[in-house]
Write an enzyme that holds these catalytic residues in place. Sequence first.
Site, PDB file in Angstrom:
ATOM      1  N   CYS A 257       0.836  -1.208   0.000  1.00 50.30           N
ATOM      2  CA  CYS A 257       0.000   0.000   0.000  1.00 50.30           C
ATOM      3  C   CYS A 257       0.864   1.249   0.000  1.00 50.30           C
ATOM      4  CB  CYS A 257      -0.935  -0.007   1.213  1.00 50.30           C
ATOM      5  SG  CYS A 257      -1.971   1.471   1.326  1.00 50.30           S
TER       6      CYS A 257
ATOM      7  N   CYS B  20      -0.611   4.113   2.009  1.00 50.51           N
ATOM      8  CA  CYS B  20      -0.446   3.963   3.457  1.00 50.51           C
ATOM      9  C   CYS B  20       0.971   4.314   3.904  1.00 50.51           C
ATOM     10  CB  CYS B  20      -0.739   2.531   3.883  1.00 50.51           C
ATOM     11  SG  CYS B  20      -2.308   1.865   3.317  1.00 50.51           S
ATOM     12  N   ASP B  21       1.971   3.886   3.133  1.00 51.31           N
ATOM     13  CA  ASP B  21       3.348   3.912   3.611  1.00 51.31           C
ATOM     14  C   ASP B  21       4.296   4.798   2.815  1.00 51.31           C
ATOM     15  OD1 ASP B  21       2.602   2.008   5.544  1.00 51.31           O
ATOM     16  OD2 ASP B  21       2.931   0.371   4.130  1.00 51.31           O
TER      17      ASP B  21
END
Length: 327
Positions: A136, A139-140
Site C-alpha cells: 500500500c 499507506c506507507d
Amino acid sequence: MTERSHVKLLIIGSGPAGYTAAVYASRAMLEPMLIQGMQPGGQLTITTEVENWPGETEIQGPELMVKMEAHALAMGAEVVTDMVTRLDLSSRPFTAECDSGRVVRADAVILATGAQARWLGLPSEEKFKGFGVSACATCDGFFYRNREVIVIGGGNTAVEEALFLTKFASKVTLVHRRDSLRAEKILQNRLLNHPKVEVIWNHELSEVSGAETPMGVTGAVLRNLLDGTTRQVPADGIFVAIGHAPANELVKDQLELHNGGYVKVEPGSTRTSIPGVFAAGDLTDHVYRQAITSAGMGCMAALDAEHFLAAQDGVETVPEQLVASIA
C-alpha cells in the site's frame, strides 16, 4: 452480553458495491444492516486520485467513500463498525457472527467483501512485511521521502502506486515480468515520461535483501526471465502491486467459486449457488474490477434481494416493477 438481531437484509462489506446496495435496499424499504468489515470503505480508502468516477473529474478515494457511506446512512441503512468472522449459510435465516460478539440473523445476504492484496509468497517478503515491504503506497509512501523504492508489477495497480510514490521518493524503479505494461495507456504515458521513474523489463523479484538490526529493507535481488541471471538493486522499500485476490474466506466452503476463487453468480444477476445469497463487486468480478462496475453490481444485488424477499412473502413482483419502485 452477546447482541443479537434479526434483519431482512444483511450486507457484508463497505466498498462501492456494499454502499450502493445499502442505498437501493433502503429505498426499497428493506431496512438493511451493513457491516463494514476490517477496512471500512474498501480499496478506495487507500487510493488517491480517482479520475473515472462519473460526475467527478477528480476526487480522492477516501472522500468518495465517505460520501457513499453518508448517502447510505441518509437513506436509512444501519451501518455497523464490526467484522463478520463466521457466516452460516446452511439454512435460512442465515447467521453471521461478528468479532465484537454480535450475532445477526438475516433473511437474505449480500456479499460485498471485495478483494485483498496479492503477495508473491517469498519467505524474505514475509520476513520484511512492515519493515520495508508493503502492498500500500498510499499507506506507507510518506515514510520514503527522498529515498529509493521498488514497485513490483505492471498493471494499473503497480503504475498508480509507482506514480504516487514519485511524490515522496527520490527514485522509483518499476519491475515487470514482461516487456510491456498492462496498465491503461494514460497511466503508462505518465509513468514512462516521469523523470524519477526507471522501468526494469523482463525481471521478477527473487529475494528481498535487508538488515536484521534494525530490521529493514536494503534492496532486492531481481532475476532476468530471459537468461536467468540475477542482479542486486539497492532500495529502502519494496511495494508489491500485483493485484488482488477475492476475499472469499467466509464463503469459500459454502458457495460455488470459479476463476481462482471468485464467487460464481448466475449470468446477468448477482444470485449465487444458495438462494437468498447474493454477491457483488470484486468478490465476484474477475473481469472489470472497477469501482463503477462494483457499484452497478451493488444495485443489481439489492434489486435481486428485494425480488427474492418479496417472493418469500408471497408478493408478486417482476424486475420492471422493482426498478420502477425505486427509480
